[in-house]
Scaffold this motif. Sequence first.
Motif, PDB file in Angstrom:
ATOM      1  N   UNK A  64      25.796 -48.327  -0.714  1.00 43.72           N
ATOM      2  CA  UNK A  64      27.058 -48.790  -1.292  1.00 43.72           C
ATOM      3  C   UNK A  64      27.922 -47.614  -1.717  1.00 43.72           C
ATOM      4  N   UNK A  65      27.298 -46.492  -2.091  1.00 41.64           N
ATOM      5  CA  UNK A  65      28.070 -45.314  -2.494  1.00 41.64           C
ATOM      6  C   UNK A  65      28.842 -44.720  -1.319  1.00 41.64           C
ATOM      7  N   UNK A  66      28.305 -44.845  -0.100  1.00 41.09           N
ATOM      8  CA  UNK A  66      29.023 -44.378   1.081  1.00 41.09           C
ATOM      9  C   UNK A  66      30.278 -45.196   1.322  1.00 41.09           C
ATOM     10  N   UNK A  67      30.170 -46.515   1.149  1.00 36.81           N
ATOM     11  CA  UNK A  67      31.351 -47.371   1.298  1.00 36.81           C
ATOM     12  C   UNK A  67      32.352 -47.119   0.174  1.00 36.81           C
ATOM     13  N   UNK A  68      31.843 -46.877  -1.026  1.00 32.14           N
ATOM     14  CA  UNK A  68      32.736 -46.549  -2.146  1.00 32.14           C
ATOM     15  C   UNK A  68      33.531 -45.288  -1.826  1.00 32.14           C
ATOM     16  N   UNK A  94      26.619 -56.010  -2.611  1.00 34.13           N
ATOM     17  CA  UNK A  94      25.806 -55.448  -3.684  1.00 34.13           C
ATOM     18  C   UNK A  94      26.563 -55.568  -5.010  1.00 34.13           C
ATOM     19  N   UNK A  95      25.835 -55.846  -6.075  1.00 34.10           N
ATOM     20  CA  UNK A  95      26.474 -56.036  -7.386  1.00 34.10           C
ATOM     21  C   UNK A  95      27.231 -54.782  -7.835  1.00 34.10           C
ATOM     22  N   UNK A  97      28.684 -52.620  -5.821  1.00 32.97           N
ATOM     23  CA  UNK A  97      29.902 -52.553  -5.004  1.00 32.97           C
ATOM     24  C   UNK A  97      30.940 -53.529  -5.561  1.00 32.97           C
ATOM     25  N   UNK A  98      30.494 -54.733  -5.895  1.00 31.63           N
ATOM     26  CA  UNK A  98      31.418 -55.724  -6.471  1.00 31.63           C
ATOM     27  C   UNK A  98      31.980 -55.223  -7.798  1.00 31.63           C
ATOM     28  N   UNK A  99      31.118 -54.594  -8.614  1.00 30.33           N
ATOM     29  CA  UNK A  99      31.585 -54.069  -9.904  1.00 30.33           C
ATOM     30  C   UNK A  99      32.619 -52.965  -9.690  1.00 30.33           C
ATOM     31  N   UNK A 100      32.385 -52.113  -8.684  1.00 25.73           N
ATOM     32  CA  UNK A 100      33.352 -51.050  -8.386  1.00 25.73           C
ATOM     33  C   UNK A 100      34.697 -51.657  -7.986  1.00 25.73           C
ATOM     34  N   UNK A 101      34.674 -52.630  -7.076  1.00 27.22           N
ATOM     35  CA  UNK A 101      35.922 -53.254  -6.607  1.00 27.22           C
ATOM     36  C   UNK A 101      36.624 -53.960  -7.756  1.00 27.22           C
TER      37      UNK A 101
END
Length: 182
Positions: A64-68, A94-95, A97-101
């Motif tokens: 998920x960090x790569x997508x971030x 991923x939770x 990723x959702x939290x980042x968005x």
Amino acid sequence: MTPPASHMWGRRGSTPVIRVRGRSQRRFSIAALCCYKPGERSRLICRPKRHTGHKNGGRKSFAWTGYRGLLIAAHHQLDGPIVLIWDSLNVRKDRRMRAFIDAQDWIAGYHLPPYAPGLNPVEGIWSVLRRTTQANTASTNPDHLIRRLQHGLRQIQHRGDIIDGCLTGTGLTPTTPHLQPQ
């Protein structure tokens, strides 16, 4: 990556056989965003990643960090808000990723329905890549493969018409109404 064949020949009555030496256990992933903005040239933003150590339990794909990181880079490059529409790959749901968005005011995230690759313009990019620069190419080593992939992606990045065609192939438009947040 087994090389796709776009053209081959053989004697009449016999089936051509393509021999490929060995099967590599090295892994590459490419994350990409097709970016559309009415009145501007369409863009492709991508990041290839070579995975090392996956035989010893390491990751075989983007975390998920790569997508971030890709989203942050796209935000800086595009200099504007992003409406993100992507498929339902587990890491994208991923939770963290959702939290980042949810924590960003410059991004709104939506998910395509499951099993709907026909609605994802990036699938068209992979198809174009396989039929053009990757066709009839057997990579001699991992570095050769990544160079060929980067070369093909650069060619597509400079062709806004190809990126537009991938969106057209989905039946969607940049102004498709009634998106429902996920």
